[in-house]
Design a protein around this motif. Structure first.
Motif, PDB file in Angstrom:
ATOM      1  N   PRO A  54       0.827  -1.212   0.000  1.00 42.99           N
ATOM      2  CA  PRO A  54       0.000   0.000   0.000  1.00 42.99           C
ATOM      3  C   PRO A  54       0.857   1.257   0.000  1.00 42.99           C
ATOM      4  CG  PRO A  54       0.055  -0.971   2.192  1.00 42.99           C
ATOM      5  CD  PRO A  54       0.784  -1.930   1.294  1.00 42.99           C
ATOM      6  N   ASP A  55       0.350   2.304  -0.636  1.00 38.02           N
ATOM      7  CA  ASP A  55       1.041   3.589  -0.669  1.00 38.02           C
ATOM      8  C   ASP A  55       0.394   4.517   0.358  1.00 38.02           C
ATOM      9  OD1 ASP A  55       2.825   5.650  -1.959  1.00 38.02           O
ATOM     10  OD2 ASP A  55       0.868   6.576  -2.289  1.00 38.02           O
ATOM     11  N   PRO A  56       1.122   4.928   1.402  1.00 36.07           N
ATOM     12  CA  PRO A  56       0.513   5.733   2.469  1.00 36.07           C
ATOM     13  C   PRO A  56      -0.125   7.030   1.980  1.00 36.07           C
ATOM     14  CG  PRO A  56       2.631   4.855   3.185  1.00 36.07           C
ATOM     15  CD  PRO A  56       2.514   4.556   1.721  1.00 36.07           C
ATOM     16  N   ASP A  57       0.527   7.736   1.064  1.00 37.34           N
ATOM     17  CA  ASP A  57      -0.037   8.999   0.575  1.00 37.34           C
ATOM     18  C   ASP A  57      -1.371   8.770  -0.134  1.00 37.34           C
ATOM     19  OD1 ASP A  57       2.126  10.391   1.566  1.00 37.34           O
ATOM     20  OD2 ASP A  57       3.241  10.340  -0.316  1.00 37.34           O
ATOM     21  N   THR A  58      -1.431   7.707  -0.941  1.00 36.14           N
ATOM     22  CA  THR A  58      -2.675   7.397  -1.646  1.00 36.14           C
ATOM     23  C   THR A  58      -3.766   6.977  -0.669  1.00 36.14           C
ATOM     24  OG1 THR A  58      -1.404   6.684  -3.570  1.00 36.14           O
ATOM     25  CG2 THR A  58      -3.701   5.990  -3.475  1.00 36.14           C
ATOM     26  N   LEU A  59      -3.388   6.266   0.379  1.00 35.86           N
ATOM     27  CA  LEU A  59      -4.373   5.864   1.386  1.00 35.86           C
ATOM     28  C   LEU A  59      -5.049   7.087   1.997  1.00 35.86           C
ATOM     29  CD1 LEU A  59      -2.537   2.987   3.301  1.00 35.86           C
ATOM     30  CD2 LEU A  59      -4.402   2.773   1.667  1.00 35.86           C
ATOM     31  N   LEU A  60      -4.242   8.071   2.381  1.00 37.48           N
ATOM     32  CA  LEU A  60      -4.803   9.262   3.019  1.00 37.48           C
ATOM     33  C   LEU A  60      -5.627  10.094   2.043  1.00 37.48           C
ATOM     34  CD1 LEU A  60      -1.795  10.406   5.244  1.00 37.48           C
ATOM     35  CD2 LEU A  60      -3.981   9.470   6.023  1.00 37.48           C
ATOM     36  N   ALA A  61      -5.140  10.214   0.811  1.00 41.04           N
ATOM     37  CA  ALA A  61      -5.800  11.100  -0.149  1.00 41.04           C
ATOM     38  C   ALA A  61      -7.063  10.492  -0.741  1.00 41.04           C
ATOM     39  CB  ALA A  61      -4.826  11.469  -1.272  1.00 41.04           C
ATOM     40  N   ARG A  62      -7.078   9.156  -0.953  1.00 38.82           N
ATOM     41  CA  ARG A  62      -8.209   8.552  -1.671  1.00 38.82           C
ATOM     42  C   ARG A  62      -8.978   7.521  -0.850  1.00 38.82           C
ATOM     43  NH1 ARG A  62      -5.330   6.881  -7.317  1.00 38.82           N
ATOM     44  NH2 ARG A  62      -3.844   8.587  -7.443  1.00 38.82           N
ATOM     45  N   PHE A  63      -8.253   6.615  -0.187  1.00 39.32           N
ATOM     46  CA  PHE A  63      -8.940   5.521   0.499  1.00 39.32           C
ATOM     47  C   PHE A  63      -9.699   6.005   1.734  1.00 39.32           C
ATOM     48  CE2 PHE A  63      -6.276   3.152  -2.272  1.00 39.32           C
ATOM     49  CZ  PHE A  63      -6.783   1.866  -2.357  1.00 39.32           C
ATOM     50  N   VAL A  64      -9.095   6.918   2.500  1.00 38.05           N
ATOM     51  CA  VAL A  64      -9.773   7.399   3.716  1.00 38.05           C
ATOM     52  C   VAL A  64     -11.121   8.035   3.384  1.00 38.05           C
ATOM     53  CG1 VAL A  64      -9.643   9.096   5.582  1.00 38.05           C
ATOM     54  CG2 VAL A  64      -7.709   7.583   5.136  1.00 38.05           C
ATOM     55  N   PRO A  65     -11.199   8.957   2.392  1.00 40.33           N
ATOM     56  CA  PRO A  65     -12.529   9.495   2.048  1.00 40.33           C
ATOM     57  C   PRO A  65     -13.464   8.435   1.472  1.00 40.33           C
ATOM     58  CG  PRO A  65     -10.779  10.919   1.207  1.00 40.33           C
ATOM     59  CD  PRO A  65     -10.126   9.657   1.660  1.00 40.33           C
ATOM     60  N   ALA A  66     -12.941   7.560   0.603  1.00 37.34           N
ATOM     61  CA  ALA A  66     -13.795   6.557  -0.036  1.00 37.34           C
ATOM     62  C   ALA A  66     -14.381   5.586   0.983  1.00 37.34           C
ATOM     63  CB  ALA A  66     -12.999   5.789  -1.092  1.00 37.34           C
ATOM     64  N   LEU A  67     -13.633   5.306   2.052  1.00 36.25           N
ATOM     65  CA  LEU A  67     -14.083   4.375   3.091  1.00 36.25           C
ATOM     66  C   LEU A  67     -14.783   5.091   4.246  1.00 36.25           C
ATOM     67  CD1 LEU A  67     -10.921   2.086   3.121  1.00 36.25           C
ATOM     68  CD2 LEU A  67     -13.176   1.479   2.239  1.00 36.25           C
ATOM     69  N   GLU A  68     -15.020   6.404   4.071  1.00 34.24           N
ATOM     70  CA  GLU A  68     -15.759   7.214   5.056  1.00 34.24           C
ATOM     71  C   GLU A  68     -15.109   7.148   6.436  1.00 34.24           C
ATOM     72  OE1 GLU A  68     -19.906   6.222   4.946  1.00 34.24           O
ATOM     73  OE2 GLU A  68     -20.026   6.373   2.757  1.00 34.24           O
ATOM     74  N   LEU A  69     -13.794   7.392   6.457  1.00 38.78           N
ATOM     75  CA  LEU A  69     -13.035   7.307   7.702  1.00 38.78           C
ATOM     76  C   LEU A  69     -12.660   8.676   8.265  1.00 38.78           C
ATOM     77  CD1 LEU A  69     -10.587   4.391   6.787  1.00 38.78           C
ATOM     78  CD2 LEU A  69     -12.650   4.261   8.181  1.00 38.78           C
ATOM     79  N   ASP A  70     -13.171   9.752   7.677  1.00 38.68           N
ATOM     80  CA  ASP A  70     -12.760  11.091   8.101  1.00 38.68           C
ATOM     81  C   ASP A  70     -13.041  11.356   9.580  1.00 38.68           C
ATOM     82  OD1 ASP A  70     -11.878  12.201   5.481  1.00 38.68           O
ATOM     83  OD2 ASP A  70     -13.936  11.743   4.949  1.00 38.68           O
ATOM     84  N   GLU A  71     -14.078  10.718  10.108  1.00 38.41           N
ATOM     85  CA  GLU A  71     -14.440  10.942  11.514  1.00 38.41           C
ATOM     86  C   GLU A  71     -14.009   9.780  12.407  1.00 38.41           C
ATOM     87  OE1 GLU A  71     -15.659  13.808  12.354  1.00 38.41           O
ATOM     88  OE2 GLU A  71     -15.791  14.471  10.263  1.00 38.41           O
ATOM     89  N   GLU A  72     -13.116   8.925  11.930  1.00 36.98           N
ATOM     90  CA  GLU A  72     -12.685   7.765  12.713  1.00 36.98           C
ATOM     91  C   GLU A  72     -11.156   7.713  12.752  1.00 36.98           C
ATOM     92  OE1 GLU A  72     -15.406   4.185  12.434  1.00 36.98           O
ATOM     93  OE2 GLU A  72     -15.713   5.058  10.450  1.00 36.98           O
ATOM     94  N   PRO A  73     -10.537   8.599  13.514  1.00 33.79           N
ATOM     95  CA  PRO A  73      -9.068   8.692  13.526  1.00 33.79           C
ATOM     96  C   PRO A  73      -8.380   7.420  14.007  1.00 33.79           C
ATOM     97  CG  PRO A  73     -10.053   9.996  15.295  1.00 33.79           C
ATOM     98  CD  PRO A  73     -11.175   9.594  14.406  1.00 33.79           C
ATOM     99  N   GLU A  74      -9.017   6.649  14.901  1.00 30.76           N
ATOM    100  CA  GLU A  74      -8.369   5.434  15.388  1.00 30.76           C
ATOM    101  C   GLU A  74      -8.224   4.406  14.264  1.00 30.76           C
ATOM    102  OE1 GLU A  74     -10.369   3.902  18.776  1.00 30.76           O
ATOM    103  OE2 GLU A  74      -9.845   5.591  20.079  1.00 30.76           O
ATOM    104  N   LEU A  75      -9.262   4.274  13.440  1.00 25.00           N
ATOM    105  CA  LEU A  75      -9.179   3.341  12.317  1.00 25.00           C
ATOM    106  C   LEU A  75      -8.167   3.825  11.285  1.00 25.00           C
ATOM    107  CD1 LEU A  75     -12.892   2.256  11.728  1.00 25.00           C
ATOM    108  CD2 LEU A  75     -10.976   0.789  12.374  1.00 25.00           C
ATOM    109  N   VAL A  76      -8.136   5.142  11.051  1.00 24.62           N
ATOM    110  CA  VAL A  76      -7.155   5.689  10.112  1.00 24.62           C
ATOM    111  C   VAL A  76      -5.741   5.409  10.612  1.00 24.62           C
ATOM    112  CG1 VAL A  76      -6.238   7.796   9.066  1.00 24.62           C
ATOM    113  CG2 VAL A  76      -8.711   7.475   9.251  1.00 24.62           C
TER     114      VAL A  76
END
Length: 241
Positions: A54-76
């Motif tokens: 996995p690419d960390p930058d891509t995870l933050l930029a694309r996967f976090v919003p797509a997986l609706e994790l913006d309000e779940e910092p522990e999962l991020v």
């Protein structure tokens, strides 16, 4: 009375397992996630099987919003922790690929795609985005636009090569650079695809009949110079599956 342990970020010990859990809890399949983040479906599958780093930058930029994790910092935080851990050790070798399906006996055999003069670098995101569009059931036509010389043909060929197995080899590339009039496009298509035009039959009618029961990826190169033939393409799409 039995008890069910709560799912917490610490429950997951591999990046792939957590990614799969986050996808499934949103009732997404791998194709849905691939489209949302601009990856191919096979890339998502390999990530979930811990076969792709996995690419960390891509995870933050694309996967976090797509997986609706913006309000779940522990999962991020856990997702990023497992991603960094995965990058610190070699990825598992991929499982042997299943053999491609045999083409239907009655299906025509198409010529190989033109061989590119050199390798294509740095266009993985564009290839994945266009291929993702073509994999959608509601998308049947994709147009690549831009100034001449920016690599539209090269990108189209790369996407066609990416999807060739998914179309059981039924991928056709038709160059239209030598066609100067929209009215000549039906005949040029029929000739390039090897479609026989019967006596008293128009090339357009022959193409519609030929395409009716055929699932085909058709790449039309330099179509912008015969854009007046767009109604023909609409008619072919309407008659094809």
């Amino acid at each position: 009375m039995g008890r069910t342990a709560a799912v917490t970020p610490a429950t997951f010990t591999s990046f792939g397992a957590l990614l799969r859990y986050l996808r499934l809890r949103l009732d997404m399949n791998q194709r849905d996630l691939a489209i949302a983040v601009g990856y191919s479906e096979s890339q998502i599958s390999r990530l979930e099987q811990n076969q792709r780093l996995p690419d960390p930058d891509t995870l933050l930029a694309r996967f976090v919003p797509a997986l609706e994790l913006d309000e779940e910092p522990e999962l991020v935080a856990r997702l990023m922790e497992l991603a960094h851990a995965a990058r610190s050790r070699p990825a598992r070798p991929p499982e042997p690929a299943a053999p491609p399906p045999e083409p239907a006996p009655a299906a025509p055999v198409f010529a190989p795609l033109p061989a590119p003069p050199n390798a294509l670098f740095g266009r993985e995101q564009e290839i994945a985005a266009v291929a993702g569009l073509l994999r959608r059931r509601d998308v049947r036509l994709v147009t690549l636009t831009g100034p001449g010389g920016i690599g539209k043909t090269r990108l189209a060929l790369a996407v066609a090569a990416e999807l060739r197995d998914e179309y059981a080899g039924r991928v056709a590339f038709v160059p239209l650079a030598a066609v100067s009039e929209p009215g000549l496009v039906p005949g040029a298509l029929a000739q390039a695809l090897g479609v026989e035009v019967g006596a008293g039959q128009s090339p357009e009618a022959a193409l519609q009949q030929w395409l009716r029961d055929l699932r085909l990826l058709l790449v039309l190169d330099n179509f912008e110079q015969v854009a007046g033939a767009a109604p023909l393409i609409s008619a072919l799409l309407a008659s094809a599956p």
